[in-house]
Enzyme design. Structure first.
Site, mmCIF file in Angstrom:
data_model
loop_
_atom_site.group_PDB
_atom_site.id
_atom_site.type_symbol
_atom_site.label_atom_id
_atom_site.label_comp_id
_atom_site.label_asym_id
_atom_site.label_seq_id
_atom_site.Cartn_x
_atom_site.Cartn_y
_atom_site.Cartn_z
ATOM 1 N N HIS A 157 48.239 9.076 52.629
ATOM 2 C CA HIS A 157 48.880 9.372 53.845
ATOM 3 C C HIS A 157 47.936 8.975 55.035
ATOM 4 C CE1 HIS A 157 47.995 13.725 54.466
ATOM 5 N NE2 HIS A 157 47.028 13.315 53.800
ATOM 6 N N GLU A 158 48.539 8.776 56.198
ATOM 7 C CA GLU A 158 48.026 8.496 57.449
ATOM 8 C C GLU A 158 47.103 7.108 57.314
ATOM 9 O OE1 GLU A 158 49.318 9.839 59.708
ATOM 10 O OE2 GLU A 158 49.814 11.920 58.722
ATOM 11 N N GLY A 159 47.924 6.175 56.528
ATOM 12 C CA GLY A 159 47.317 4.785 56.379
ATOM 13 C C GLY A 159 46.231 4.820 55.309
ATOM 14 N N MET B 276 55.355 13.470 63.108
ATOM 15 C CA MET B 276 55.477 12.224 63.643
ATOM 16 C C MET B 276 56.311 11.342 62.423
ATOM 17 S SD MET B 276 51.642 10.959 62.851
ATOM 18 C CE MET B 276 50.376 11.383 61.567
ATOM 19 N N ARG C 11 43.838 11.137 61.116
ATOM 20 C CA ARG C 11 42.873 10.283 60.032
ATOM 21 C C ARG C 11 41.664 11.201 60.135
ATOM 22 N NH1 ARG C 11 44.636 4.117 61.730
ATOM 23 N NH2 ARG C 11 46.392 4.175 60.244
#
Length: 600
Positions: A441-443, A162, A298
């Site tokens: 990562h991933e927010g 992604m 997440r």
């Protein structure tokens, strides 16, 4: 080196005694399965993880991927491991039979992936990203896109990524600039740059399928104008095979603190050649589609953090049992043999902290996986809806709490080793380096905190949080003995205070600027996370106490007593620390909000 990836006894306890995973086999989708088939899948996962993944974990860390002669090269063991993972059916494990899958529950697949993540998080990253990208295409892609890309991804011939982050925007997706120009040939021309794209370039597969967020020319500003595109490394020919190179270029490899075996890339789109992209779903809906992938990722990040933290705990536990140093304070004779350091109370403190954090984190992640199963397959639509609501509420917690305490556990593992832990000759320093990515990562965890307090708590007029409180109350009532009832009382008291604080924060958010109301969101996330993990420990303690009331073997008695002692640690040492969080939140402390740039 510790032989344990995930403790099979603990895995059986979590899945079968606490979550009752066997009951999933009563549902039509999983009716071909049984505990025996689940355990057989775990056997396969553990074997491949040990033989193909763990065996090159430190090698891939020392010898990072390199860009040579126009392509990325890496240790050959990585490709062999990814192929073994795909050949065993794990990429498609949760998918339908007619897609080559095994129709395994998400709970079981999560446990399987725990073996791979504990063994080698860098190599495990490639198939994990592929699975998540494939699920987006399966859910939102056209039939033609599924024919072109989905099956090769599930078979491992294509891998997926992604591509969200841009150099100038970071986590602020509203500011992305990558553009998409429509053509008369049915594709779009993609132009722009992305950074920190894991798995964005390598030679592990025949093709790389990038899911790229971009703006169609004329799209509205902000997140409302974002669309999603499939942008392959190679365009496909008429037979669906990789053909000419698409205009996706490697601008550079990024060298990381940990996770070194997973390529982290800067990618350019449309610089040296036309870059073809294929619109997924509807225009301007890309963020919604990407959030499905990100939410899955997440939960995966949280579980990965727990698995790496647990791996470090297992290493330090083995070391503490083997390493002899010093004597008990009561032993005055210097000629006596040194004792294993696990006999020192402070070492047991550090081990018990790791055990309570990571086994609590694993329980939280498994609970999230079970919610995924219930949201998809529960026979009652109302129950499916409630599971979706509760999972949505808990996702930022499942991501953030394990990724906060996983590195803390690895830090204590280094401390247990002492000076040896600070060297590359022992494995725990790599565990810490690998795990340190997970709060980012991933927010980032700060973004998760704002998502929880700013959005998730209030969705559906607060139905999800009321549902959560109800689920916790049900387990409070199940406490089977006085010891568990004391812990239940402590959790109940904290829960009541948290409910009052949540109400006051809701009022403040309605009256104050959101910047002020969300300034202490990270404090709220910590409070929320500690309550959830304390709940997980009460569930485990209830199950352990109930088991001890019957006939058990000596080994099982030791296992259950260890569970109860770890629960006691969490309730005596961890849950009380949220008292400060409650005060800060209740007082709406403005220390951080009121600080000015020029005062630093």
């Amino acid at each position: 080196m510790a032989d344990t990836l995930l403790d099979r006894r603990d895995l059986a306890f979590q899945l079968y005694e606490v979550l009752d995973t066997e009951s999933l086999n009563e549902r039509e989708r999983f009716s071909d399965h049984s505990r025996e088939t689940f355990d057989a899948v775990f056997d396969t996962a553990e074997r491949i993880a040990r033989e193909q993944f763990a065996s090159h974990n430190s090698l891939a860390d020392r010898e990072e991927p390199r860009f040579e002669d126009g392509k990325v090269t890496m240790r050959p063991e990585v490709k062999a491991a990814v192929e073994a993972y795909a050949e065993a059916g794990f990429i498609a494990g949760r998918y339908d039979y007619d897609l080559g899958g095994m129709q395994l529950p998400e709970t079981v697949m999560t446990a399987c992936n725990g073996f791979f993540m504990a063994a080698n998080p860098s190599t495990a990253g490639y198939p994990f990203l592929t699975t998540a990208a494939a699920n987006v295409i399966r859910t939102f892609g056209s039939r033609e896109q599924q024919d072109w890309f989905l099956q090769p991804m599930l078979e491992g011939r294509f891998t997926g990524t992604m591509a969200l982050t841009e150099p100038q925007a970071g986590s602020s997706l509203a500011d992305l600039r990558t553009s998409a120009k429509p053509t008369d040939e049915g594709h779009y021309l993609i132009k722009g740059a992305k950074i920190y794209i894991s798995g964005g370039e390598h030679e592990l597969s025949d093709n790389i399928v990038n899911l790229v967020l971009a703006r169609i020319h004329g799209a509205p500003p902000g997140v409302k104008g974002i669309s999603m595109f499939i942008v392959p490394k190679y365009r496909l020919d008429a037979d669906g095979n990789p053909g000419e190179r698409n205009g996706v270029g490697l601008a550079g490899l990024i060298h990381k603190l940990g996770y070194r075996g997973t390529t982290s890339t800067a990618l350019s789109f449309g610089d040296d050649a036309d870059c073809h992209g294929y619109l997924v779903g509807e225009p301007h809906q890309g963020l919604k589609y990407m959030f499905q992938m990100m939410n899955e990722a997440r939960v995966g990040v949280g579980f990965g953090a727990a698995a790496i933290g647990y791996r470090g705990y297992q290493h330090s536990l083995e070391y503490a049992r083997d390493r002899r140093q010093g004597r008990p304070p009561s032993e005055k004779d210097p000629t006596t043999e040194p004792v294993p350091i696990i006999q020192h109370a402070d070492v047991r403190r550090m081990l018990l902290a790791q055990k309570s954090w990571m086994e609590g984190a694993l329980a939280l992640c498994f609970y999230g996986a079970r919610l995924m199963d219930d949201s998809h397959t529960h026979p009652d639509e109302a129950q499916r809806h409630q599971a979706r609501q509760l999972l949505d509420l808990l996702t930022p917690v499942i991501k953030a709490w394990p990724s906060e305490y996983g590195p803390k556990a690895n830090d204590l593992a280094i401390q247990v080793y002492g000076g040896a832990g600070y060297t590359r000759e022992y494995p725990v320093e790599q565990c810490w380096r690998d795990n340190r990515l997970n709060p980012i990562h991933e927010g980032t965890n700060g973004i998760q905190a704002m998502d929880l307090l700013g959005r998730k708590v209030w969705q559906g007029n607060g139905e999800a949080i009321q549902q959560l409180f109800g689920a916790i109350q049900a387990d409070l009532q199940e406490a089977p003995d006085e010891r568990c009832r004391q812990w239940a009382y402590s959790l109940s008291e904290t829960l009541q205070q948290a409910g009052k604080v949540t109400q006051s924060l809701g009022q403040a958010l309605a009256q104050e600027p959101p910047e002020k109301g969300l300034a202490n969101a990270s404090v709220y996330l910590r409070l929320f996370g500690h309550i959830c993990v304390a709940w997980m420990w009460l569930r485990q303690a209830n199950a352990a106490s109930a088991a001890l009331a019957g006939e058990v073997s000596a080994a099982d008695e030791a296992f259950y007593q260890g569970k109860l002692q770890a629960a006691q640690y969490f309730f005596h040492w961890e849950l009380p620390t949220v008292a400060q969080d409650l005060v800060l939140l209740q007082n709406q402390d403005d220390t951080c909000y009121a600080m000015r740039d020029e005062w630093f």
